[in-house]
Design an enzyme around this catalytic site. Sequence first.
Site, PDB file in Angstrom:
ATOM      1  N   MET A  11       2.795  -0.918   3.507  1.00  0.00           N
ATOM      2  CA  MET A  11       3.567   0.282   3.876  1.00  0.00           C
ATOM      3  C   MET A  11       5.014   0.100   3.420  1.00  0.00           C
ATOM      4  SD  MET A  11       1.914   1.296   7.557  1.00  0.00           S
ATOM      5  CE  MET A  11       1.637  -0.365   8.162  1.00  0.00           C
ATOM      6  N   CYS A  93      -1.289   5.929  -3.680  1.00  0.00           N
ATOM      7  CA  CYS A  93       0.000   6.459  -3.255  1.00  0.00           C
ATOM      8  C   CYS A  93       0.308   7.758  -3.991  1.00  0.00           C
ATOM      9  CB  CYS A  93       1.076   5.414  -3.553  1.00  0.00           C
ATOM     10  SG  CYS A  93       2.675   5.923  -2.982  1.00  0.00           S
ATOM     11  N   HIS A 164      -8.846   4.401   1.461  1.00  0.00           N
ATOM     12  CA  HIS A 164      -8.226   5.322   2.412  1.00  0.00           C
ATOM     13  C   HIS A 164      -9.115   6.561   2.400  1.00  0.00           C
ATOM     14  CE1 HIS A 164      -4.317   7.646   3.706  1.00  0.00           C
ATOM     15  NE2 HIS A 164      -5.338   7.886   4.495  1.00  0.00           N
ATOM     16  N   ASN A 204      -9.976   2.456   5.583  1.00  0.00           N
ATOM     17  CA  ASN A 204      -8.606   2.675   6.056  1.00  0.00           C
ATOM     18  C   ASN A 204      -8.395   4.168   6.280  1.00  0.00           C
ATOM     19  OD1 ASN A 204      -5.677   3.433   4.402  1.00  0.00           O
ATOM     20  ND2 ASN A 204      -5.566   2.200   6.257  1.00  0.00           N
ATOM     21  N   GLY A 206      -6.339   6.612   9.583  1.00  0.00           N
ATOM     22  CA  GLY A 206      -6.510   7.269  10.871  1.00  0.00           C
ATOM     23  C   GLY A 206      -7.165   6.423  11.946  1.00  0.00           C
ATOM     24  N   GLY A 226      -2.940   0.857   9.416  1.00  0.00           N
ATOM     25  CA  GLY A 226      -1.589   1.077   8.926  1.00  0.00           C
ATOM     26  C   GLY A 226      -0.634   1.431  10.050  1.00  0.00           C
ATOM     27  N   ARG A 227      -0.501   2.733  10.266  1.00  0.00           N
ATOM     28  CA  ARG A 227       0.495   3.186  11.243  1.00  0.00           C
ATOM     29  C   ARG A 227       0.262   2.645  12.651  1.00  0.00           C
ATOM     30  NH1 ARG A 227      -0.250   9.161   8.964  1.00  0.00           N
ATOM     31  NH2 ARG A 227      -2.283   8.184   8.646  1.00  0.00           N
TER      32      ARG A 227
HETATM   33  C1  LIG Z   1       5.626   4.399   5.837  1.00  0.00           C
HETATM   34  C2  LIG Z   1       4.385   4.237   5.004  1.00  0.00           C
HETATM   35  C3  LIG Z   1       4.460   3.637   3.764  1.00  0.00           C
HETATM   36  C4  LIG Z   1       3.316   3.443   2.981  1.00  0.00           C
HETATM   37  N1  LIG Z   1       3.413   2.763   1.814  1.00  0.00           N
HETATM   38  C5  LIG Z   1       2.280   2.438   1.121  1.00  0.00           C
HETATM   39  C6  LIG Z   1       2.312   1.570   0.011  1.00  0.00           C
HETATM   40  O1  LIG Z   1       3.349   1.038  -0.384  1.00  0.00           O
HETATM   41  N2  LIG Z   1       1.132   1.316  -0.626  1.00  0.00           N
HETATM   42  C7  LIG Z   1      -0.055   1.854  -0.211  1.00  0.00           C
HETATM   43  O2  LIG Z   1      -1.107   1.574  -0.808  1.00  0.00           O
HETATM   44  N3  LIG Z   1      -0.108   2.664   0.851  1.00  0.00           N
HETATM   45  C8  LIG Z   1       1.016   2.954   1.539  1.00  0.00           C
HETATM   46  N4  LIG Z   1       0.933   3.702   2.672  1.00  0.00           N
HETATM   47  C9  LIG Z   1      -0.389   4.179   3.121  1.00  0.00           C
HETATM   48  C10 LIG Z   1      -1.027   3.148   4.066  1.00  0.00           C
HETATM   49  O3  LIG Z   1      -1.252   1.940   3.428  1.00  0.00           O
HETATM   50  C11 LIG Z   1      -2.349   3.694   4.622  1.00  0.00           C
HETATM   51  O4  LIG Z   1      -3.254   3.865   3.554  1.00  0.00           O
HETATM   52  C12 LIG Z   1      -2.174   5.035   5.331  1.00  0.00           C
HETATM   53  O5  LIG Z   1      -1.054   5.024   6.190  1.00  0.00           O
HETATM   54  C13 LIG Z   1      -3.433   5.381   6.136  1.00  0.00           C
HETATM   55  O6  LIG Z   1      -3.706   4.401   7.099  1.00  0.00           O
HETATM   56  P1  LIG Z   1      -3.296   4.592   8.658  1.00  0.00           P
HETATM   57  O7  LIG Z   1      -3.831   5.946   9.073  1.00  0.00           O
HETATM   58  O8  LIG Z   1      -3.975   3.457   9.376  1.00  0.00           O
HETATM   59  O9  LIG Z   1      -1.816   4.560   8.716  1.00  0.00           O
HETATM   60  C14 LIG Z   1       2.063   3.911   3.453  1.00  0.00           C
HETATM   61  C15 LIG Z   1       1.997   4.511   4.710  1.00  0.00           C
HETATM   62  C16 LIG Z   1       3.123   4.666   5.481  1.00  0.00           C
HETATM   63  C17 LIG Z   1       3.011   5.303   6.851  1.00  0.00           C
END
Ligand SMILES: Cc1cc2nc3c(=O)[nH]c(=O)nc-3n(C[C@H](O)[C@H](O)[C@H](O)COP(=O)(O)O)c2cc1C
Length: 329
Positions: A11, A93, A164, A204, A206, A226-227
Amino acid sequence: MLEYRFSIAPMMDWTDRHCRVFHRLMTRRARLYTEMLTTGAIIHGDRARLLGFDASEHPVALQLGGSNPGDLATSAKIGEDFGYDEINLNVGCPSDRVQDGRFGACLMAEPELVAEGVAAMKRAVSIPVTVKCRIGIDDQDPEVALDMLARRVIAAGSDALVVHARKAWLNGLSPKENRDIPPLDYDRVYRLKAALPDMPIIINGGITSIAEATRHLKHVDGVMLGRAAYQEPWRLLSADLELFGEPAPHAAMKDVFGAMMPYIEDQLARGIRLHSMTRHFVGAFHGVPGARAFRRHLAENGVKPGAGVNVLRDAIALVDDRAPASMAA
Ligand SMILES: Cc1cc2nc3c(=O)[nH]c(=O)nc-3n(C[C@H](O)[C@H](O)[C@H](O)COP(=O)(O)O)c2cc1C
């Protein structure tokens, strides 16, 4: 495949080295990922600053953004030489800046190029090379697009695939909206796993708790949070027990901070500002008396010039000792 069972997502601006040290003190088992670093930054930038990490972080993966196979290979080798345990390629991304450079989610439309990149990295390094992708982009049919990408990168030697479980819509949505609005389709990822039984598939998107992660593990090899991991880090305190049957490194959040103090003091001595570290602690305490006072104290005092470790100590002292510092996920 056990090494992929649980991971914390890459992230940007969040999973920097300080954050990863913090996370590691709550779970020994999670695979940690860096923020995405572009091949351009790695090849031309200040490598020590961009790639340096603490030995406690292992296992830790370096995530790359790029699409030129030669640059990916060069960057992967630099990452391996720095001691990273895995190289992960970002194919998920959606930001505009990233589309301009032809990497990230737009590469879902170029599986052949992604495969060339993976093959080039595999030739350059002996650590695992993995890919993190979406189920599709824009008007792609996820049944076809995900399958195509997965089969190409596997043929090229990818050691695991993180998916994702939603599309990225590259026109019209902000990166943040692209993490929430396209609907989640976990079944699509489960079907991919069923079709590719020998390939580690990590789901990955949610997933909000360790309990939920456990349910996904009936269908796939790994779960990436992630979050939820970043915003509610206390959940990580139950990860090792729930997912690996092993005790957590520390029983409670206050113990985590106790263990982190020497690191923080060392970083302060190197000129790192307190706030660069404490900004990751906002969600540390949950549902215990004093959690809000802890946050407020850090917000008000952690940013002051010259703020020292006492700011953190004082903030922690505001949290009620007797209450359980971690709530079960
Ligand atoms: C602040 C933020 C920055 C992120 N930066 C990246 C990143 O650098 N590379 C990447 O593959 N995904 C990035 N993501 C996506 C996360 O890796 C993840 O795929 C996405 O948040 C969904 O997962 P979650 O619902 O568990 O958060 C980012 C997400 C957030 C919230």
